[in-house]
Design an enzyme around this catalytic site. Structure first.
Site, PDB file in Angstrom:
ATOM      1  N   GLY A  52       0.790  -1.217   0.000  1.00 52.05           N
ATOM      2  CA  GLY A  52       0.000   0.000   0.000  1.00 52.05           C
ATOM      3  C   GLY A  52       0.826   1.272   0.000  1.00 52.05           C
ATOM      4  N   ILE A  96       1.064   3.978   2.126  1.00 50.77           N
ATOM      5  CA  ILE A  96       1.823   4.255   3.356  1.00 50.77           C
ATOM      6  C   ILE A  96       2.745   3.093   3.690  1.00 50.77           C
ATOM      7  CG2 ILE A  96       1.623   4.650   5.841  1.00 50.77           C
ATOM      8  CD1 ILE A  96      -1.111   5.987   5.288  1.00 50.77           C
ATOM      9  N   ALA A  97       2.227   1.882   3.593  1.00 51.45           N
ATOM     10  CA  ALA A  97       2.986   0.700   4.005  1.00 51.45           C
ATOM     11  C   ALA A  97       4.274   0.543   3.215  1.00 51.45           C
ATOM     12  CB  ALA A  97       2.133  -0.551   3.861  1.00 51.45           C
ATOM     13  N   LEU A 111      -7.695  -9.946   4.609  1.00 49.89           N
ATOM     14  CA  LEU A 111      -8.291  -9.341   5.791  1.00 49.89           C
ATOM     15  C   LEU A 111      -9.389 -10.200   6.411  1.00 49.89           C
ATOM     16  CD1 LEU A 111      -8.604  -5.556   4.801  1.00 49.89           C
ATOM     17  CD2 LEU A 111      -7.278  -6.484   6.703  1.00 49.89           C
ATOM     18  N   SER A 157      -6.829   6.888  11.403  1.00 47.08           N
ATOM     19  CA  SER A 157      -7.022   8.100  10.607  1.00 47.08           C
ATOM     20  C   SER A 157      -7.590   9.202  11.482  1.00 47.08           C
ATOM     21  CB  SER A 157      -7.993   7.807   9.460  1.00 47.08           C
ATOM     22  OG  SER A 157      -8.368   8.989   8.782  1.00 47.08           O
ATOM     23  N   LYS A 217     -13.261   3.677   9.791  1.00 49.90           N
ATOM     24  CA  LYS A 217     -12.027   3.929  10.541  1.00 49.90           C
ATOM     25  C   LYS A 217     -12.286   4.019  12.039  1.00 49.90           C
ATOM     26  CE  LYS A 217      -8.719   3.977   8.764  1.00 49.90           C
ATOM     27  NZ  LYS A 217      -7.894   2.861   8.252  1.00 49.90           N
ATOM     28  N   SER A 253      -5.862  10.466  -2.707  1.00 49.22           N
ATOM     29  CA  SER A 253      -4.811  11.483  -2.656  1.00 49.22           C
ATOM     30  C   SER A 253      -4.355  11.841  -4.065  1.00 49.22           C
ATOM     31  CB  SER A 253      -3.620  10.959  -1.847  1.00 49.22           C
ATOM     32  OG  SER A 253      -4.011  10.542  -0.569  1.00 49.22           O
ATOM     33  N   PHE A 299      -8.767  20.996   4.315  1.00 46.85           N
ATOM     34  CA  PHE A 299      -8.172  19.697   4.592  1.00 46.85           C
ATOM     35  C   PHE A 299      -7.057  19.860   5.614  1.00 46.85           C
ATOM     36  CE2 PHE A 299      -9.889  19.214   0.351  1.00 46.85           C
ATOM     37  CZ  PHE A 299     -10.345  17.903   0.299  1.00 46.85           C
TER      38      PHE A 299
END
Length: 353
Positions: A17, A19-20, A68, A132, A171, A211, A232
């Site tokens: 991912g 971020i990962a 998951l 988040s 989240k 994003s 934001f």
């Protein structure tokens, strides 16, 4: 106080991912061993960039297949790990018909699945959960109920639901489940990373995210006639990744951490980018809220309730805890935006209209 053996492997879920991938890169560059879970370890478009990073680093990378919603699928990857970074969670804002199946169930049950693995794995000492700021608040207008007008880690999203802001609801539901499970045992502790809207360079061209779409829309000409006044809270993906590693390694780290560099509106972002990229048709004005309310569902796919509860409302988050307790230093928002936009150009992902 939790001391993590830096020679022990680190489990990173959803390792390919946005971020990962940066978390994996930084861990490998530190010479650490990473157990990376992905849906399909043989899919080069998903894992090739991580393999390339591993080849140039002093660390070791091992892939594991995991899902998951598949119970026990994380067990093999967790063996021997003292630190677990759980980043895997669906990030979909639209395009689905059943929000509960697309977002909420995978987020909550996926978190439960990973933490049940931690309960079964004797080596695990700490879990760092990617959550988040959507777990802190649901709509910008929620700020009017907050004394002092600034969100912090004590605040929880109570305005989202499966029908309104389902991503945000997923989240907060997943994080609450994580804290419930953490408090039901005593062997491992939980540290939560609550990033703002994440921007910045991706380590792979195939990464698709809200994003990237936001930055594409600003520069493509799609929004040249104007943008709504939508605020934001922003943060660089590299700072988010660093926050995870600090949260894992600092013995005294605990609780929740808002990871945010600062706030900016869509027009603010356009004004930061326009001088650097003068050939692109950035918006130069804001449209009235009434126009956003009338046309938003037709042109941008956003609901009128979203416009009512977000457009025109201020936003402010307190990032002091992340700086004080994790020692995090933030990149300037303009730097993040500029480098992100340049990457989209370099990768051929930005087309002008």
């Amino acid at each position: 106080m939790t001391l993590i053996d830096r020679n022990a492997p680190v489990l990173v879920t959803g390792a390919s991912g946005y971020i990962a991938s940066w978390i994996v890169r930084y861990l490998l560059e530190e010479g650490r061993t990473v157990h990376a879970t992905v849906r399909d370890p043989s899919k080069k478009s998903s894992v090739g960039h991580l393999e390339a990073i591993a080849a140039k680093s002093g660390g070791k990378l091992k892939f594991f297949k995991a899902e998951l919603l598949e119970q026990g699928s994380y067990d093999a990857a967790a063996q021997g790990c003292e630190l677990v970074m759980h980043t895997a969670s669906p990030f979909i804002i639209g395009g689905f018909t059943d929000a509960n199946e697309a977002l909420v169930r995978p987020a909550v049950e996926g978190t439960r699945n990973v933490l049940e693995t931690c309960n079964r794995t004797a080596s695990v000492k700490r879990v760092v959960l990617t959550t988040s700021i959507a777990a802190v608040f649901g709509d910008n207008q929620d700020l009017r109920k907050i004394p002092g007008g600034v969100f912090n880690e004590e605040h929880w999203n109570t305005s989202s639901s499966v029908d309104h802001q389902p991503y945000s609801y997923s989240k907060v539901a997943a994080e609450r489940e994580a804290w419930k499970m953490a408090k039901a045992q005593t062997r491992w502790d939980l540290v939560c990373i609550n990033p703002a809207f994440v921007l910045g360079p991706s380590l792979t061209k195939v990464s698709a995210s809200t994003s990237i779409e936001t930055i594409q829309n600003l520069g493509s000409g799609k929004l040249r006639t104007g943008v709504p006044r939508l605020m934001f809270s922003l943060v660089d993906v590299r700072d988010v990744a660093k926050a995870h590693i600090l949260a894992g390694d600092i013995p005294a780290a605990n609780g929740r951490h808002i990871i945010a560099a600062g706030e900016a509106s869509l027009l603010d972002m356009a004004k930061m980018l326009a001088p650097k990229f003068p050939k692109y048709p950035f918006p130069k004005m804001e449209i009235p809220k009434a126009a956003a309310w009338l046309f938003g569902p037709l042109t941008a796919g956003i609901s009128r309730k979203f416009v009512s509860t977000n457009v025109g409302w201020p936003l402010k988050l307190d990032n002091a805890r992340s700086k004080r307790e994790l020692g995090l230093q933030y990149r300037p928002i303009q730097t993040t935006l500029t480098e992100h936009f340049q990457q989209l150009i370099d990768d051929g992902l930005l087309k002008r209209r």
